[in-house]
Design a protein around this motif. Structure first.
Motif, PDB file in Angstrom:
ATOM      1  N   ASN A  78      16.405  23.999  -5.788  1.00  0.00           N
ATOM      2  CA  ASN A  78      15.533  23.838  -7.109  1.00  0.00           C
ATOM      3  C   ASN A  78      13.845  23.251  -6.951  1.00  0.00           C
ATOM      4  N   TRP A  79      13.247  23.704  -5.955  1.00  0.00           N
ATOM      5  CA  TRP A  79      12.331  22.932  -5.797  1.00  0.00           C
ATOM      6  C   TRP A  79      11.151  23.607  -6.562  1.00  0.00           C
ATOM      7  N   GLY A  80      11.125  24.562  -7.005  1.00  0.00           N
ATOM      8  CA  GLY A  80      10.143  25.058  -7.875  1.00  0.00           C
ATOM      9  C   GLY A  80      10.020  24.480  -9.492  1.00  0.00           C
ATOM     10  N   HIS A  81      11.168  23.874  -9.786  1.00  0.00           N
ATOM     11  CA  HIS A  81      11.268  23.061 -10.772  1.00  0.00           C
ATOM     12  C   HIS A  81      11.114  21.399 -10.584  1.00  0.00           C
ATOM     13  N   TRP A  82      11.787  20.846  -9.684  1.00  0.00           N
ATOM     14  CA  TRP A  82      11.714  19.775  -9.120  1.00  0.00           C
ATOM     15  C   TRP A  82      10.681  19.308  -8.374  1.00  0.00           C
ATOM     16  N   LYS A  83       9.811  20.071  -7.928  1.00  0.00           N
ATOM     17  CA  LYS A  83       8.952  19.947  -6.561  1.00  0.00           C
ATOM     18  C   LYS A  83       9.534  19.678  -5.392  1.00  0.00           C
ATOM     19  N   PRO A  84       8.803  20.001  -4.308  1.00  0.00           N
ATOM     20  CA  PRO A  84       9.264  19.648  -2.902  1.00  0.00           C
ATOM     21  C   PRO A  84       9.798  18.075  -3.093  1.00  0.00           C
ATOM     22  N   ALA A  85      10.975  17.885  -1.994  1.00  0.00           N
ATOM     23  CA  ALA A  85      11.604  16.619  -2.368  1.00  0.00           C
ATOM     24  C   ALA A  85      10.755  15.461  -1.932  1.00  0.00           C
ATOM     25  N   CYS A  86       9.634  15.571  -1.156  1.00  0.00           N
ATOM     26  CA  CYS A  86       9.015  14.348  -0.731  1.00  0.00           C
ATOM     27  C   CYS A  86       8.352  13.697  -2.132  1.00  0.00           C
ATOM     28  N   PHE A  87       8.031  14.522  -3.161  1.00  0.00           N
ATOM     29  CA  PHE A  87       7.270  13.925  -4.175  1.00  0.00           C
ATOM     30  C   PHE A  87       8.411  12.945  -4.897  1.00  0.00           C
ATOM     31  N   SER A  88       9.750  13.064  -4.615  1.00  0.00           N
ATOM     32  CA  SER A  88      10.691  12.119  -5.222  1.00  0.00           C
ATOM     33  C   SER A  88      10.953  11.045  -4.380  1.00  0.00           C
ATOM     34  N   VAL A  89      10.319  10.833  -3.172  1.00  0.00           N
ATOM     35  CA  VAL A  89      10.241   9.263  -2.448  1.00  0.00           C
ATOM     36  C   VAL A  89       9.700   8.533  -3.238  1.00  0.00           C
ATOM     37  N   ARG A  90      10.363   7.501  -3.721  1.00  0.00           N
ATOM     38  CA  ARG A  90       9.685   6.125  -4.399  1.00  0.00           C
ATOM     39  C   ARG A  90       9.260   4.998  -3.520  1.00  0.00           C
ATOM     40  N   SER A  91      10.140   4.824  -2.485  1.00  0.00           N
ATOM     41  CA  SER A  91       9.671   3.681  -1.360  1.00  0.00           C
ATOM     42  C   SER A  91      10.271   4.029   0.018  1.00  0.00           C
ATOM     43  N   VAL A  92       9.606   3.269   0.802  1.00  0.00           N
ATOM     44  CA  VAL A  92      10.254   3.369   2.363  1.00  0.00           C
ATOM     45  C   VAL A  92      10.034   2.070   2.938  1.00  0.00           C
ATOM     46  N   ARG A  93      11.155   1.745   3.609  1.00  0.00           N
ATOM     47  CA  ARG A  93      10.919   0.753   4.847  1.00  0.00           C
ATOM     48  C   ARG A  93      10.527   1.170   5.877  1.00  0.00           C
ATOM     49  N   VAL A  94       9.405   0.538   6.677  1.00  0.00           N
ATOM     50  CA  VAL A  94       8.737   1.183   7.843  1.00  0.00           C
ATOM     51  C   VAL A  94       8.546   0.222   8.771  1.00  0.00           C
ATOM     52  N   VAL A  95       8.942   0.489  10.171  1.00  0.00           N
ATOM     53  CA  VAL A  95       8.604  -0.386  11.196  1.00  0.00           C
ATOM     54  C   VAL A  95       7.432   0.141  11.751  1.00  0.00           C
ATOM     55  N   MET A  96       6.131  -0.593  11.897  1.00  0.00           N
ATOM     56  CA  MET A  96       4.955   0.100  12.263  1.00  0.00           C
ATOM     57  C   MET A  96       4.807  -0.094  14.140  1.00  0.00           C
ATOM     58  N   ALA A  97       3.837   0.409  14.407  1.00  0.00           N
ATOM     59  CA  ALA A  97       3.601   0.503  15.748  1.00  0.00           C
ATOM     60  C   ALA A  97       3.840  -0.877  16.437  1.00  0.00           C
ATOM     61  N   ASP A  98       3.357  -2.187  16.007  1.00  0.00           N
ATOM     62  CA  ASP A  98       3.159  -3.212  16.607  1.00  0.00           C
ATOM     63  C   ASP A  98       4.515  -3.975  16.239  1.00  0.00           C
ATOM     64  N   GLY A  99       5.471  -3.272  15.665  1.00  0.00           N
ATOM     65  CA  GLY A  99       6.917  -4.038  15.426  1.00  0.00           C
ATOM     66  C   GLY A  99       6.931  -4.714  13.711  1.00  0.00           C
ATOM     67  N   ARG A 100       6.097  -4.652  13.025  1.00  0.00           N
ATOM     68  CA  ARG A 100       5.798  -5.335  11.787  1.00  0.00           C
ATOM     69  C   ARG A 100       6.868  -4.470  10.872  1.00  0.00           C
ATOM     70  N   LEU A 101       7.585  -5.050   9.935  1.00  0.00           N
ATOM     71  CA  LEU A 101       8.355  -4.279   9.244  1.00  0.00           C
ATOM     72  C   LEU A 101       7.629  -4.478   7.683  1.00  0.00           C
ATOM     73  N   VAL A 102       7.378  -3.249   7.232  1.00  0.00           N
ATOM     74  CA  VAL A 102       6.777  -3.189   5.923  1.00  0.00           C
ATOM     75  C   VAL A 102       7.541  -2.337   4.819  1.00  0.00           C
ATOM     76  N   VAL A 103       7.145  -2.564   3.718  1.00  0.00           N
ATOM     77  CA  VAL A 103       7.547  -1.653   2.411  1.00  0.00           C
ATOM     78  C   VAL A 103       6.524  -0.882   1.921  1.00  0.00           C
ATOM     79  N   ALA A 104       6.455   0.302   1.755  1.00  0.00           N
ATOM     80  CA  ALA A 104       5.631   1.156   0.964  1.00  0.00           C
ATOM     81  C   ALA A 104       6.100   1.672   0.036  1.00  0.00           C
ATOM     82  N   SER A 105       5.375   1.535  -1.151  1.00  0.00           N
ATOM     83  CA  SER A 105       5.572   2.142  -2.545  1.00  0.00           C
ATOM     84  C   SER A 105       4.276   2.226  -3.282  1.00  0.00           C
TER      85      SER A 105
END
Length: 463
Positions: A141-168
């Motif tokens: 249903n991507w024509g109606h709901w848009k590609p799924a990446c647009f429904s990502v609200r936040s992510v937990r990410v480990v960066m290159a130097d090992g820092r853990l961050v939240v992106a929203s």
């Protein structure tokens, strides 16, 4: 530094098996990391990234291994296998879900359905949600709901130097922008996605038709005309099939090569589906060899129909092409090549997500995902035996030569970036591509993550 994450080195017994077994595509690879590490927790990911930074290792990340080009398998360095990250936590009241990157599309859609919810998961059930979402996520249903990446609200990410961050949207928003579609260009390791969910369509209906490939022009003309009056919660896919297709094999009265039309209405009742698909009722004016209308298929089972066209333990070549032509113009030159395919399992698909409008007008300020045109074409060469590799490669090369002149860009997840590294930049708008490059230099200044194959990210970005 002590790190308890399981790991295997290239010289170890079992290394090749651990590298190759998770990969859906069995086409031979001519590249390999030095070490594969399989963290079981976020803490272990942090420790591994700190070690990689100290050792000067290049890093690639694998969520599920479904990538057609095995984009996570790179030459040298560390491969982070995130297969242990399979958690699913659903908040039905907030209509959100928190999922690990290794959760399969089929697993997520079933878990959500039990709560009356849905998500534009992949058309196949086997991709890991991490690679699917980072690649943009053209899903149900991507024509109606848009590609799924647009429904990502936040992510937990480990960066290159090992820092853990939240992106929203409220913190580290540029990193969230990258998480929405930068694929192997993402400069971090995502350990969890927070997703915005939808209400599950209560009575999804599917209508399908099969015609002789000789009727391709009539069939695509019918689809173009009818699409102008279809609502956004209807997806219409036009496909061409060879003799080894999974449905309706050649027989008396059934041609060796077919063109198929599949229309899916994401609705809540048969009556609503009938009205939504009414524009297709006139037909193309030629006889079908098969027709089935308004079949009820539960939303959470749609992927099983698509999976049948992608057999396991096969060799694959895949590519994609966005074109400003409608589906009739885009497919007008492929009939002869389809008949020449060395494998009868190979096929093509085309869809107009805006039903003929010039693109969906996606909000590219919300996401790096930004390539969009009237029609998207998928091309797949599928075969079983290694001895047939070269003939199928030649066929795909000829097909690409036909489609490149009408193409304005590609869909990142299914573009062959190893064969043609220039495709990476053509998967984004020019402005978003430049911003992606600039942000990688900010978030990964020493070039720890491999990035796009052959696109200059295998070197330190500042060099």
């Amino acid at each position: 530094m002590a790190n308890n994450a399981a790991r295997v080195y290239r010289s170890d017994e079992g290394f090749v098996r651990q590298l190759i077994e998770p990969l859906f595509n069995k086409l031979a690879l001519h590249r390999s990391p030095d070490v594969i590490a399989s963290p079981r927790s976020e803490v272990e990911v942090v420790e591994l990234m700190r070690e990689a930074s100290q050792q000067g290792w290049k890093v690639a990340v694998r969520s599920g291994g479904h990538s057609w080009i095995a984009s996570s398998v790179r030459s040298g360095g560390l491969l982070l296998d995130m297969s242990a990250f399979k958690s699913i936590s659903i908040d039905a009241t907030k209509r959100t879900a928190k999922v690990g990157p290794a959760v399969r599309s089929g697993e997520l859609v079933k878990a959500l359905a039990a709560q009356g919810l849905a998500f534009p998961v992949g058309h196949c059930g086997t991709p890991g949600i991490g690679g699917f979402l980072l690649g943009g996520g053209i899903g149900l249903n991507w024509g109606h709901w848009k590609p799924a990446c647009f429904s990502v609200r936040s992510v937990r990410v480990v960066m290159a130097d090992g820092r853990l961050v939240v992106a929203s949207e409220s913190e580290n928003s540029e990193l969230l922008w990258l998480a929405r579609g930068s694929g192997p260009g993402f400069p971090g390791v995502i350990t969890e996605f927070e997703l915005e969910c939808q209400t599950r369509p209560a009575d999804t209906r599917l209508s399908s038709w099969l015609f002789d490939l000789d009727s391709l022009s009539q069939v695509t003309g019918w689809v173009v005309k009818a699409s102008r009056n279809l609502p956004s919660n209807v997806v219409v896919v036009v496909s061409t099939f060879g003799p080894d297709r999974p449905m309706l094999p050649p027989s008396e009265g059934v041609p060796s090569h077919l063109v198929g039309v599949t229309a899916i209405a994401y609705v809540d009742s048969e009556e609503e589906a009938r009205e939504a698909l009414n524009a297709l009722s006139e037909g193309p004016g030629c006889s079908s060899v098969f027709q089935s209308e308004l079949d009820p298929v539960p939303f959470e089972m749609l992927y099983s129909i698509i999976d049948a066209t992608f057999p396991e333990n096969h060799h694959y070549l895949a590519d994609t092409f966005w074109t400003p032509l409608d589906v009739q113009g885009a497919m007008s030159t492929i009939s002869e090549l389809m008949r020449e395919a060395p494998s009868g399992k190979s096929f093509l698909q085309a869809v107009m997500p805006g039903h003929g409008a010039a693109g969906q007008g996606l909000p590219d300020k919300e996401a790096v995902y930004s390539m969009d045109e009237r029609t998207l074409m998928w091309t797949y060469a599928i075969w079983k035996e290694e001895a047939d590799d070269q003939s199928n490669r030649r066929w795909m090369k000829d097909l690409v030569a036909k489609l490149e002149p009408i193409s304005k860009g590609h869909f990142l997840s299914e573009a062959d970036l190893h064969v043609s590294p220039q495709r990476a930049s053509r998967c984004f708008s020019q402005a978003n591509w430049q911003r992606l490059i600039d942000l990688r230099r900010v978030f990964d200044p020493h070039g720890t993550f491999h990035g796009f194959p052959g696109a200059g990210f295998d070197k330190t970005p500042s060099s």
